[in-house]
Write a protein that holds these residues in place. Structure first.
Motif, PDB file in Angstrom:
ATOM      1  N   GLU A   1      -1.376  41.400 -59.391  1.00  0.00           N
ATOM      2  CA  GLU A   1      -2.305  41.863 -60.257  1.00  0.00           C
ATOM      3  C   GLU A   1      -1.866  43.530 -60.475  1.00  0.00           C
ATOM      4  OE1 GLU A   1      -4.259  40.921 -62.476  1.00  0.00           O
ATOM      5  OE2 GLU A   1      -5.284  39.045 -61.732  1.00  0.00           O
ATOM      6  N   SER A   2      -1.264  44.140 -59.478  1.00  0.00           N
ATOM      7  CA  SER A   2      -0.964  45.573 -59.612  1.00  0.00           C
ATOM      8  C   SER A   2       0.445  45.619 -60.359  1.00  0.00           C
ATOM      9  CB  SER A   2      -0.867  46.080 -58.086  1.00  0.00           C
ATOM     10  OG  SER A   2      -1.968  45.909 -57.370  1.00  0.00           O
ATOM     11  N   ILE A   3       1.127  44.693 -60.448  1.00  0.00           N
ATOM     12  CA  ILE A   3       2.413  44.738 -61.254  1.00  0.00           C
ATOM     13  C   ILE A   3       2.458  45.398 -62.385  1.00  0.00           C
ATOM     14  CG2 ILE A   3       4.454  43.591 -62.315  1.00  0.00           C
ATOM     15  CD1 ILE A   3       4.005  41.565 -60.135  1.00  0.00           C
ATOM     16  N   ASP A   4       1.563  45.105 -63.317  1.00  0.00           N
ATOM     17  CA  ASP A   4       1.322  45.647 -64.676  1.00  0.00           C
ATOM     18  C   ASP A   4       0.377  46.667 -64.861  1.00  0.00           C
ATOM     19  OD1 ASP A   4      -0.883  44.261 -64.663  1.00  0.00           O
ATOM     20  OD2 ASP A   4      -0.354  42.785 -66.562  1.00  0.00           O
ATOM     21  N   LYS A   5       0.008  47.365 -63.656  1.00  0.00           N
ATOM     22  CA  LYS A   5      -1.040  48.498 -63.755  1.00  0.00           C
ATOM     23  C   LYS A   5      -0.484  49.862 -63.283  1.00  0.00           C
ATOM     24  CE  LYS A   5      -4.390  44.975 -63.763  1.00  0.00           C
ATOM     25  NZ  LYS A   5      -3.583  43.862 -63.670  1.00  0.00           N
ATOM     26  N   VAL A   6       0.790  49.801 -62.471  1.00  0.00           N
ATOM     27  CA  VAL A   6       1.424  50.895 -61.845  1.00  0.00           C
ATOM     28  C   VAL A   6       2.318  51.488 -63.090  1.00  0.00           C
ATOM     29  CG1 VAL A   6       2.948  51.882 -59.870  1.00  0.00           C
ATOM     30  CG2 VAL A   6       1.268  50.097 -59.670  1.00  0.00           C
ATOM     31  N   TYR A   7       2.156  52.936 -63.349  1.00  0.00           N
ATOM     32  CA  TYR A   7       2.598  53.292 -64.520  1.00  0.00           C
ATOM     33  C   TYR A   7       4.013  54.355 -63.759  1.00  0.00           C
ATOM     34  CZ  TYR A   7      -0.487  51.910 -67.798  1.00  0.00           C
ATOM     35  OH  TYR A   7      -1.389  50.988 -68.847  1.00  0.00           O
ATOM     36  N   GLY A   8       4.847  54.552 -64.703  1.00  0.00           N
ATOM     37  CA  GLY A   8       5.901  55.425 -64.555  1.00  0.00           C
ATOM     38  C   GLY A   8       5.323  56.924 -64.660  1.00  0.00           C
TER      39      GLY A   8
END
Length: 497
Positions: free
Chosen positions: A133-140
Motif C-alpha cells: 500500500e505504500s508503493i504509490d504513496k511515497v513521492y519524490g
C-alpha cells in the motif's frame, strides 16, 4: 473446520504436511549443483523433517545472474507502482489463505508454539500489505530553485538485494526484509537460516503464484559460511539486509568492504534492559509483562528483556511476583495451543543456553527458579531466573538467546540508567513508571533504538525497528525501511528563458 484448532487438529495437520526441499532459483525449483543436502529437525521430538538442498557458490552466482537480468529487463524494477502494489497484495492474500500451513511449518521447523507462529504470520502478512500500500504513496521531491532551473529528487531501486534472515521468527523477519525491498522495485535473493528453511521455500511458490516475475524473488537454503558468504562477496549484489548475531554482522561488513562496498543493513544482537521503578501502579501486571518479555518464544528473541533492573525498594516483592508469573509459562508441545513456550531450536543452541546457566551459578548469581532441562527427546528448558546478577557476570553481559533472566537491583535513577547503558548492545529498552517527568528523562538517556514505556515490544508497522551501538544500523518497518531499499537520483534541468 472452525477456529481455534485444537491440539489434536494441529497434530493431524502436521502429519499431512509435505515439504519443498529444493532451492528456488530463477524460475524453477532445483537441487544444489553438488547434490549436497542438510537435515532439518523438529526440536520438540528430535525427528528429522526433511533433507534440504545445501546451496553454495554456484547457486549464489546463478541467482545473482537471474536477479541482475530481472533488474535489466525491468518488468519489476520499472513496473508501474500500481502493478507492483497489485502483485504484492496478491502475495499477502495467498499468505493469508495458507496461514495455518505456513505457521505449522515454522512451528515444526524451529520449535515455537503454534499460537506464536500464527501471530508471526499475522505480522508478516501485515508487513507485506503495508509495503504494498505504500508503493504509490511515497513521492519524490522538487527542489527549491530559481525560475531558470528545475531540480528533481527521484527514488530508484538499488538493484539486487540479498536478505539473510534468522531462525527465531522465520517468516516475519523475511517479510520485514523482502516487503520494502520488493516494494521499492528490487530483485531479492533470500537466504533463510539453515535451522528454519522450510517456510521460505513454501513462500517461493506463493510468490510465483502471485505473479512476481522470474528472477525477482529467489530462495537459496544453505549455510552462512558457504552460500551466505558467496552472496555477501558477490560484485553483483547491491545491498545486504541481515538479522542475526553481532559477530556475523561484523563479518558481513568486512565482506562488503572486500567486494563492491555494497550497502549493509544490520539488525544484530541485544541484551535489553527492562527498568522497573517503585512507583509502578500494578506490580502484578508489570511482573507478568516482565516475565513475558524474556520467556516469549523461549527467550529466542533479539529484543528479549533479558536484563531486569528493579528498584531495590520493591525488588524482593517484585521478584516473587515474577516467579509466580513464570510458573504459568512452562514449555510444552509446540502443537498445543495452550503452550506458552516451545522447544529450543536445535542441540547447539540448547547446549549453549545450558552452559550459560552453569556459568551463572559458578559466577555467584542466585538461581531462583529453573536451570534444569526437561527430560525427554525434546529440547525444552523451563523459565530460568537469576537474582543478584552483576555487570561482570556473563549472564549479565552476553546475549544468551534463551529463557534466562538476569535480575539487577538499583537504588537511584542515575544508577538505573548507568546499568542499562553499560552494554555493547542498544536494540531495545523498557521503562515502567507512573512519573511522566522520570519517563521523559530516562527515555532520552537510554542508549537504545527503541524504548518501550509501560509495555514491552509495543508498536506496529508505522514505527521503525532497529538498534544502536553493536546492535546494528538501519531500520526495519515503517517508510524508513522503504527508503533504505531505494537510491536517490538528482535530476537538474536548465530551463530555456
Amino acid at each position: 473446520m472452525s477456529h481455534p484448532f485444537t491440539h489434536a487438529d494441529w497434530q493431524r495437520l502436521a502429519g499431512e504436511l509435505t515439504f519443498e526441499t529444493r532451492a528456488w532459483l530463477g524460475e524453477a525449483f532445483v537441487e544444489a549443483a553438488g547434490g549436497e543436502r542438510f537435515a532439518t529437525v523438529n526440536p520438540a521430538t528430535g525427528e528429522m523433517l526433511a533433507e534440504v538442498a545445501a546451496c553454495d557458490a554456484p547457486e549464489a552466482e546463478a541467482a545473482v545472474r537471474h536477479a541482475r537480468a530481472a533488474v535489466e529487463r525491468g518488468d519489476w524494477a520499472r513496473a508501474a507502482p500500481a502493478e507492483r502494489k497489485r502483485i504484492l497484495l496478491r502475495l499477502a492474500e495467498l499468505m493469508e489463505a495458507h496461514k495455518n500451513e505456513l505457521a505449522l511449518i515454522d512451528t515444526l521447523d524451529m520449535g515455537k508454539p503454534i499460537t506464536s507462529s500464527l501471530g508471526d504470520l499475522s505480522g508478516a502478512i501485515n508487513c507485506i500489505r503495508y509495503n504494498a500500500e505504500s508503493i504509490d504513496k511515497v513521492y519524490g521531491e522538487v527542489a527549491p530553485t530559481g525560475e531558470e532551473s528545475l531540480g528533481l529528487v527521484l527514488r530508484e531501486p538499488l538493484g539486487v538485494v540479498v536478505a539473510i534472515v534468522p531462525w527465531n521468527f522465520p517468516l516475519m523477519m523475511t517479510a520485514w526484509k523482502i516487503g520494502p525491498a520488493l516494494a521499492a522495485g528490487n530483485s531479492v535473493i533470500l537466504k533463510p537460516s539453515e535451522k528454519s528453511p522450510l517456510s521460505a521455500l513454501r513462500l517461493a511458490r506463493l510468490a510465483k503464484e502471485a505473479g512476481l516475475p522470474d528472477g525477482v524473488f529467489q530462495v537459496l537454503p544453505g549455510f552462512g559460511h558457504t552460500v551466505g558468504k558467496a552472496l555477501a562477496l558477490s560484485m553483483g549484489v547491491d545491498c545486504l539486509a541481515f538479522t542475526g548475531s553481532t559477530a556475523v554482522g561484523k563479518q558481513l561488513m568486512q565482506y562488503a568492504g572486500q567486494s563492491n562496498l555494497k550497502r549493509v543493513y544490520l539488525e544484530c544482537g541485544g541484551k535489553s534492559p527492562n527498568l522497573v521503578f517503585a512507583d509502578c501502579r500494578d506490580l502484578d501486571a508489570v511482573a507478568r509483562h516482565a516475565a513475558e518479555a524474556i520467556f516469549h518464544n523461549q527467550g529466542e528473541v533479539c529484543i528479549a528483556g533479558s536484563r531486569l533492573l528493579v528498584d531495590n525498594a520493591i525488588r524482593e516483592a517484585f521478584v516473587d511476583k515474577l516467579l509466580a508469573a513464570a510458573e504459568t509459562m512452562q514449555p510444552g508441545d509446540p502443537l498445543d495451543p495452550a503452550s506458552f513456550m516451545g522447544a529450543i531450536v536445535d542441540r547447539t543452541q540448547y547446549e549453549r543456553v545450558l552452559d550459560y546457566i552453569r556459568r551463572g551459578v559458578a559466577e555467584g548469581a542466585v538461581l531462583r527458579r529453573g536451570g534444569e532441562p526437561l527430560e525427554g527427546a525434546g529440547l525444552f528448558i523451563p523459565p530460568t531466573v537469576f537474582d543478584g546478577v552483576t555487570p561482570a557476570m556473563a549472564i549479565g553481559r552476553e546475549e544468551v538467546f534463551g529463557p534466562v533472566l538476569a535480575v539487577f537491583g538499583f537504588d537511584s535513577e542515575d544508577q538505573a540508567v548507568h546499568l542499562a547503558n553499560d552494554s555493547e548492545y542498544g536494540l531495545a529498552a523498557g521503562l515502567w513508571s507512573q512519573d511522566i517527568d522520570r519517563i521523559m528523562r530516562v527515555a532520552r538517556r537510554l542508549q537504545s533504538g527503541q524504548v518501550f514505556v509501560n509495555n514491552w515490544a509495543g508498536g506496529d508497522m508505522t514505527v521503525p525497528f532497529g538498534g544502536v551501538k553493536q546492535s546494528g544500523n538501519g531500520r526495519d518497518k515503517s517508510h524508513h525501511s522503504l527508503a533504505e531499499y531505494s537510491e536517490l537520483k538528482t535530476v537538474w534541468m536548465t530551463l530555456a528563458p
